[in-house]
Design an enzyme around this catalytic site. Sequence first.
Site, short mmCIF file in Angstrom:
data_model
loop_
_atom_site.label_atom_id
_atom_site.label_comp_id
_atom_site.label_asym_id
_atom_site.label_seq_id
_atom_site.Cartn_x
_atom_site.Cartn_y
_atom_site.Cartn_z
CG HIS A 1 -2.17 -0.81 0.98
ND1 HIS A 1 -2.97 -1.26 1.99
CD2 HIS A 1 -2.74 -1.23 -0.17
CE1 HIS A 1 -3.96 -1.94 1.48
NE2 HIS A 1 -3.85 -1.95 0.17
CD GLU B 1 4.00 -16.98 -26.08
OE1 GLU B 1 4.70 -16.16 -25.46
OE2 GLU B 1 3.03 -17.57 -25.56
CG ASP C 1 8.02 -16.89 -24.18
OD1 ASP C 1 9.07 -17.23 -23.60
OD2 ASP C 1 6.93 -16.78 -23.59
C1 PEP Z 1 5.98 -12.73 -24.55
O1 PEP Z 1 6.41 -13.88 -24.50
O2 PEP Z 1 6.42 -11.87 -25.33
C2 PEP Z 1 4.89 -12.30 -23.66
C3 PEP Z 1 4.31 -11.13 -23.81
O3 PEP Z 1 4.51 -13.14 -22.67
P1 PEP Z 1 5.31 -13.39 -21.31
O4 PEP Z 1 6.37 -12.32 -21.21
O5 PEP Z 1 4.29 -13.34 -20.25
O6 PEP Z 1 5.88 -14.75 -21.56
MG MG Z 2 5.33 -15.50 -23.50
#
Ligand code: PEP
Ligand code: MG
Length: 570
Positions: A187, A430, A454
Amino acid sequence: MYKGTDASAGIGIGKAVIVEEKELVIQRETIIDSAAEIQRFKGALETSMEQTRILAEDLATRVGEKEAEILNGHIMLLSDPMMTGEIESMIQKDLVNSEFAIENVCTMYADMFASMGDELMQQRATDMRDIKTRMQKVLMGVESVDIASLPEGTVLLAKDLTPSMTAGINPANVTGIVTELGGRTSHSAILARALEIPAVVALSGILEAVKNGDMLVLDGSDGTVLVNPEDEALAEYQGKRAAFLKEKKELEKYIGKPSVTKDGVTVELAANIGKPEDVDKVLQYDGEGVGLFRTEFLFMDRNAMPTEEEQFEAYRKVAIAMNGKPVIIRTLDIGGDKEIPYMGLEKDENPFLGYRAVRFCLDRKDDVYRPQLRALLRASAFGNIKIMIPLVTCIDEYRAVKALVEEIKGELDEKGINYNPDIQLGIMVETAAASLIADIFAREADFFSIGTNDLTQYTMSVDRGNDKISYLYSTFNPAVLRSIKRIITCAREAGIMVGMCGEAASDPMMIPLLLAFGLNEFSMSPSAILRARKMITEYNTEDLQAIADQAMSFTTTAEVENYMREFINS
Ligand code: PEP
Ligand code: MG
């Protein structure tokens, strides 16, 4: 240099004032007249409530109703008949003084909340300790530290700040806050952001390293704290501070402006969120939608899965707050680096290549996926919700989720429960596989969102968290760039919306390329939106084609990065 957790952006420079709440020494005393002692307790309770009420009113006028809610929560805790009843009965039965009874009962509640593990309950434990001390101070006649009248140019240092201490701060005098405890979502951090005071929290040991009057510099955007810096460093941070304030002011004029390029190409600037409360920031920075709601955050920091009802409430809240603007909610993406202990996932040999995200959800339909999809469908009756599947690699996965969604729609129809029958089902692109068959996916999926965090990892075969090989992890690598361009082209050819929710979407060096490739939606942390909007309004997509062609002609990451750096600096 010290490094803590960045809790509220901006640079604070000033003299240290260490705020130490004196430990109250609570003694057990035997009393004779329990009725009189109970009256004494009731008087202190009344005074504490009145004090809190005054603080809450002051905060509501100075900062906002929402911030005052935290203190209104304290008033609710103080008026809980169960707690006050237990204190009174302890005074009566054990013939002890009020201070001692309060100590026992409130600590018992605080420990109980703290042991529940999740963040909300941790906060309730802090709140309980806060009200305990307030009542005891009234009884013992101890004055609170007068935070409201600290001298101008103060950097406030404390072990931890209770919400009532933070609420009493005058932002005209306090240029920064540093605490040893707390977290980004405590908080006091939330209040620091609301008061727009730069803050660094969770910096253990800082109280040992600093004396009252020391010169302190803190960067609330990256968690850095400098104690008695050299002139050169001081000048550097003074420059950073001026630049931060100037940019912040300048960017405000982009609130309410369209995200449109000079040649009239309109894109959507959306936000990434992890909790329903994050929507406040999305609205503050004029986000045109939510491009990624990482629902795994609803599952973290607790001991059991959120129920369908809890999820429904969370999704509905966001849908309503966004008032018809698109809200893309990603289904549970756990595994990899995101662990949830109670889910009973075994440790994979290769977690990033393992049993995770949609693979896990399709294997746990009954207890995990159905409740989440049902909650999403039900919430879709309240706004413009779209469902997004993470880590898809083959069309079978898409079809399996689609079939499940259709099945649940049928069940909702039977029960007469409302939902949006045209709800869109899209995918995160991804993985290398999804990119390579983006043309196939584009025929069936309703939209794409490129997850570059990813996509880079899987294209380059580089663990996104491994420092030793991070030199290979770049979205500007020609392989990753080709993949991004291909995904966007496939989506555009099929006529579906394509966005990006990985970190690259807000990278100033990447934005011109994405505009040239034809990306429709950019999703990023809310505070990055206005800067992105400013950039977008300064470009002409036709001019950017030549820049993108040139960038795509290079053979190494360094060449692309250097070229784009020069371009944006020119
Ligand atoms: C990504 O992989 O680009 C994404 C937005 O997901 P996260 O970072 O949660 O894996
Ligand atoms: Mg991802």
